[in-house]
Design an enzyme around this catalytic site. Structure first.
Site, PDB file in Angstrom:
ATOM      1  N   TYR A 172       0.830  -1.207   0.000  1.00 25.59           N
ATOM      2  CA  TYR A 172       0.000   0.000   0.000  1.00 25.59           C
ATOM      3  C   TYR A 172       0.868   1.261   0.000  1.00 25.59           C
ATOM      4  CZ  TYR A 172      -2.959   3.779   1.608  1.00 25.59           C
ATOM      5  OH  TYR A 172      -3.591   4.995   1.712  1.00 25.59           O
ATOM      6  N   ARG A 219       1.884   8.374  12.924  1.00 25.93           N
ATOM      7  CA  ARG A 219       1.536   9.593  13.661  1.00 25.93           C
ATOM      8  C   ARG A 219       0.040   9.884  13.627  1.00 25.93           C
ATOM      9  NH1 ARG A 219       2.951  14.637  10.445  1.00 25.93           N
ATOM     10  NH2 ARG A 219       1.117  13.749   9.424  1.00 25.93           N
ATOM     11  N   ARG A 229     -10.790   5.707   8.924  1.00 28.00           N
ATOM     12  CA  ARG A 229      -9.755   5.100   8.075  1.00 28.00           C
ATOM     13  C   ARG A 229      -8.841   4.218   8.922  1.00 28.00           C
ATOM     14  NH1 ARG A 229      -9.244  10.742   6.169  1.00 28.00           N
ATOM     15  NH2 ARG A 229      -7.452  10.881   7.562  1.00 28.00           N
ATOM     16  N   PHE A 289      15.455  19.188  -1.446  1.00 28.19           N
ATOM     17  CA  PHE A 289      14.102  18.698  -1.713  1.00 28.19           C
ATOM     18  C   PHE A 289      13.892  17.321  -1.087  1.00 28.19           C
ATOM     19  CE2 PHE A 289      11.135  16.253  -4.297  1.00 28.19           C
ATOM     20  CZ  PHE A 289      10.076  17.125  -4.494  1.00 28.19           C
TER      21      PHE A 289
END
Length: 418
Positions: A172, A219, A229, A289
């Site tokens: 997932y 978290r 969910r 980044f």
């Protein structure tokens, strides 16, 4: 005054918030000139700022044409994600949409105007995004289209399927974040700002995404529970409770924390791959980044480890702490020092009775071996007393101003997005 007391306990946060505000952020996120852009690209960057303020800042700091490619990549995936999130779309409509979404990149007039999601503008004005996609070099188009296709198929697979095994948890996370890491890595190499190995080594790129996604899932336990969910793998939580929601019950707090610690240990296994990946990067804008979200993630895991608050509210790193991480994580030695600092913090909190304690110690040992402090950055929090004294004085005189400042910088330092 509570804010003032918190900052006085961490004077380096005050110093770095001031340093950030007084121009330090430009070293990490230089301002982009949008006046020279065409109408379509300006619109895309407006959507980028509207849908992800924190990502917008680091994307716009990328060098050259890579910046536009990553901007369009983000918006395409944001549009795909909006379809997945929209519960008003029936499954018999949504599944084919997810499978076919990548093909709409080559259909100039395709758009979807029936979404009720907050980011629906990226679907309603998809023709502008797809037009700018087709204006990209073919090497960028091929990457974006391929990742969009694979992600759409993966999202459709998990629409009616819960995450049961740890293998499915990895799967997932691969679909929703690992593929993003792989796609970005291929874009980095296609731009020639990075070597070809960066885009070719999909295992390392996948780990970059999995580390961030698992951190967010860990978290966000309570928030996800409140919204119905479930992303924690059943294989793990079922050893501690009959239902995942039971972990939030006060009488189950001890086993809930043990489950939390096991998942954090699982996530930490990706850190060696993260360090190897970052060590290969050459371009400074690409390094910033990639590195900033990773150090935010390790700091978040350190804050969550063995912390009952995960099941009672939201655990966040301090804004000043986040700013410090942003400004420090500009080279591989600094990142190694940061990783070392936070795994040591976790190590000091390992309960001797925790079922995962041995595994946690083992993975921390492997991270230590890769990030032993040997550079000046290892002591990066040791500021001159004169700086700390000035910072504390400024806090006492202007804590309200700094409170406003922290809100202004919050959009840059949120670690909650992937």
């Amino acid at each position: 005054m509570e804010l003032l007391r918190k900052w006085l306990g961490h004077p380096e946060d005050i110093y770095n918030l001031l340093r950030f505000k007084m121009g330090g952020y430009r070293a990490v996120m230089p301002r982009m000139d949008t006046d020279s852009l065409g109408c379509g690209l300006r619109t895309c960057y407006r959507y980028l700022n509207q849908t992800s303020r924190s990502f917008a800042a680091v994307i716009q700091a990328l060098d050259g044409e890579l910046r536009h490619a990553v901007c369009i990549f983000y918006l395409v995936l944001r549009a795909l994600d909006t379809v997945e999130d929209d519960m008003s779309i029936p499954l018999d409509v949504k599944v084919p949409m997810l499978h076919e979404f990548h093909s709409h990149l080559y259909h100039p007039d395709w758009k979807y105007t029936e979404s009720k999601e907050k980011d629906r503008q990226v679907l309603e004005d998809f023709p502008t995004i797809s037009m700018e996609f087709r204006n990209l070099s073919k090497v960028y188009q091929d990457v974006i289209s391929d990742i969009c296709h694979k992600m759409g198929v993966g999202m459709a697979e998990f629409l009616e399927k819960k995450v049961d095994s740890q293998h499915e948890w990895d799967k997932y996370c691969h679909y929703v974040a690992g593929l993003v890491g792989i796609g970005l890595s291929r874009l980095f190499s296609a731009s020639e700002l990075e070597d070809s190995i960066v885009g070719q080594d999909t295992d390392l790129a996948n780990s970059m995404g999995l580390f961030l996604q698992k951190t967010n899932i860990i978290r966000d336990y309570l928030e996800d529970q409140l919204e119905g969910r479930e992303f924690w793998p059943r294989e793990v939580w079922s050893r501690y409770a009959k239902k995942l929601s039971d972990l939030a019950k006060p009488e189950n707090i001890d086993v809930a924390v043990q489950c939390l610690n096991e998942l954090i240990t699982n996530a930490l296994h990706h850190v060696p791959d993260v360090l190897t990946y970052l060590s290969r990067l050459k371009n400074q804008s690409v390094f910033n980044f990639c590195a900033i979200p990773q150090v935010m993630a390790i700091a978040t895991l350190a804050a969550c480890y063995n912390n009952q608050q995960v099941f009672r509210g939201v655990v966040k790193i301090r804004k000043g702490q986040a700013v410090t991480l942003m400004m420090d994580a500009t080279n591989i030695q600094a990142v190694k020092a940061i990783m070392y600092q936070y795994v040591e913090e976790i190590y000091q909190k390992i309960p001797s009775t925790d079922p995962s304690s041995n595994k946690t110690q083992q993975v921390i040992s492997s991270i230590r071996a890769m990030s032993l402090p040997g550079s000046p950055m290892a002591s990066r929090h040791h500021y001159s007393p004169i700086y700390l004294s000035c910072a504390m004085l400024l806090a006492a005189l202007s804590w309200q101003y700094l409170s406003t400042l922290s809100k202004a910088t919050e959009e840059y330092v949120q670690a909650g997005e992937n």
